[in-house]
Design a protein around this motif. Structure first.
Motif, short mmCIF file in Angstrom:
data_model
loop_
_atom_site.label_atom_id
_atom_site.label_comp_id
_atom_site.label_asym_id
_atom_site.label_seq_id
_atom_site.Cartn_x
_atom_site.Cartn_y
_atom_site.Cartn_z
N ASP A 37 0.86 -1.19 0.00
CA ASP A 37 0.00 0.00 0.00
C ASP A 37 0.89 1.24 0.00
OD1 ASP A 37 -2.76 -1.03 0.16
OD2 ASP A 37 -2.09 -1.87 2.08
N GLN A 38 0.65 2.13 -0.95
CA GLN A 38 1.43 3.36 -1.01
C GLN A 38 0.55 4.53 -1.42
OE1 GLN A 38 4.28 2.31 -4.19
NE2 GLN A 38 3.10 3.58 -5.60
N GLU A 39 1.04 5.74 -1.20
CA GLU A 39 0.35 6.91 -1.71
C GLU A 39 0.38 6.86 -3.23
OE1 GLU A 39 2.23 10.37 -0.18
OE2 GLU A 39 1.80 9.89 1.93
N ASN A 40 -0.56 7.55 -3.85
CA ASN A 40 -0.62 7.56 -5.31
C ASN A 40 0.61 8.26 -5.88
OD1 ASN A 40 -2.51 9.27 -7.85
ND2 ASN A 40 -1.63 7.24 -7.94
N LYS A 41 1.52 7.47 -6.47
CA LYS A 41 2.76 8.00 -7.03
C LYS A 41 2.92 7.67 -8.50
CE LYS A 41 5.22 7.93 -2.61
NZ LYS A 41 6.41 7.44 -1.88
N GLY A 42 1.93 7.01 -9.08
CA GLY A 42 2.00 6.71 -10.50
C GLY A 42 2.49 5.30 -10.79
N GLN A 43 2.23 4.88 -12.02
CA GLN A 43 2.49 3.50 -12.42
C GLN A 43 3.96 3.11 -12.36
OE1 GLN A 43 0.10 1.09 -15.45
NE2 GLN A 43 1.74 1.89 -16.70
N SER A 44 4.85 4.01 -12.79
CA SER A 44 6.28 3.69 -12.80
C SER A 44 6.80 3.41 -11.39
CB SER A 44 7.09 4.83 -13.43
OG SER A 44 6.89 4.87 -14.81
N VAL A 45 6.45 4.27 -10.45
CA VAL A 45 6.89 4.08 -9.06
C VAL A 45 6.29 2.80 -8.50
CG1 VAL A 45 6.85 5.04 -6.73
CG2 VAL A 45 7.17 6.56 -8.70
N ALA A 46 5.00 2.57 -8.81
CA ALA A 46 4.33 1.36 -8.32
C ALA A 46 5.02 0.10 -8.85
CB ALA A 46 2.86 1.37 -8.73
N ARG A 47 5.35 0.10 -10.13
CA ARG A 47 6.03 -1.05 -10.71
C ARG A 47 7.41 -1.26 -10.07
NH1 ARG A 47 4.93 -0.38 -17.22
NH2 ARG A 47 2.88 -1.41 -17.28
N ASN A 48 8.17 -0.18 -9.99
CA ASN A 48 9.52 -0.28 -9.40
C ASN A 48 9.47 -0.79 -7.96
OD1 ASN A 48 10.98 0.52 -11.67
ND2 ASN A 48 10.92 2.68 -11.12
#
Length: 285
Positions: free
Chosen positions: A69-80
């Protein structure tokens, strides 16, 4: 006998980033249903605040090996972030609103194991819009030459984790928003290797009106410029091809504008003539 022992299956990490998309449950089930046995499923909840999405994640929680679970940081950050937590030798990115046929992982690993020069494995794609099939797409694949001016693989593809580590991962800077996959594949292939396309329809991609790709369509040239400048050495080596492509883009844009102007002129002319056509039809009666 010891010589007959089978080589243990390499672990695949399926990374599913999700932001306010209840379809994530189907993506997780797609990963679970893969015939390839040795896998882990990682879901990155990228700041979802939609109740249906949270309910969907909860409904498949027992099938998820790692939930981030993370703050909304975008797809690239989520993937990494998902890949950083992974333990697999192979990474399969899967967007939350898409799904693979059950045999994709098994067939993709076979490709990697028979050819060390393969850096990316992708396949044919069935595209849908509002639940309706709109056609089959087959990416070009190939080496870096095929990736210079367009993405020649699907965003949801498989690659080795060690190659991701070598490249530094997906670009997280905002200017590249929407072209992360393409830029990452350029990083993977610029020093050699190629993308292999399994000649089978094994992936289902849903086109959505509010998707990132749709929202940044008008910024394509700006994103392309960013990629060229970031990989200046690569495009300098392929300078003639770059010039040719840029002129093709200019000609196409000019042709598109002319076509639009002609359409506007035609509609305007038709609108101006309509009163006269109506008057002529009246006096003929």
């Amino acid at each position: 006998m010891q010589g007959n022992k089978k080589k243990p299956l390499s672990l695949i990490s399926v990374v599913i980033p999700c932001h306010n998309d209840p379809n994530v449950a189907n993506a997780v089930k797609s990963a679970v249903n893969q015939t390839y046995v040795n896998k882990e499923i990682i879901v990155v909840n990228d700041g979802s605040d939609d109740k249906d999405t949270l309910k969907a994640i909860s409904s498949v929680r027992d099938k998820i090996d790692i939930l981030i679970d993370q703050e909304n940081k975008g797809q690239s950050v989520a993937r990494n972030n998902g890949i950083k937590r992974s333990s697999g030798s192979y990474i399969l990115n899967l967007d939350s609103d898409d799904y693979f046929e059950n045999s994709f992982c098994e067939k993709a690993v076979m490709v990697f194991e028979r050819d060390q020069d393969v850096k990316i494995v992708t396949c044919k794609v069935n595209r849908t819009y509002h639940g309706q099939d709109i056609g089959i797409f087959e990416p070009a694949g190939g080496d870096i030459k095929n990736f210079l001016f367009a993405n020649a693989a699907v965003g949801s593809s498989m690659f080795r984790k060690k190659d991701w580590e070598t490249t530094g991962g997906y670009e997280e800077n905002l200017p590249i928003l929407g072209f992360e996959d393409w830029e990452f594949y350029i990083q993977l292939l610029k020093n050699g290797g190629h993308a292999y396309v399994i000649p089978e329809l094994l992936f289902h991609y849903q086109i959505r009106e509010n998707s990132t790709t749709q929202r940044i369509r008008h910024l394509r040239q700006e994103k392309f410029k960013y990629i060229i400048l970031k990989h200046k050495d690569l495009y300098q080596k392929n300078f003639e091809e770059l010039v040719g492509n840029l002129f093709e883009r200019i000609e196409k844009e000019s042709g598109d504008k002319k076509k639009i102007e002609n359409e506007i002129t035609y509609r305007l002319g038709k609108a101006l003539l309509k009163p006269f056509q109506t008057f002529r039809s009246i006096i003929r009666k």
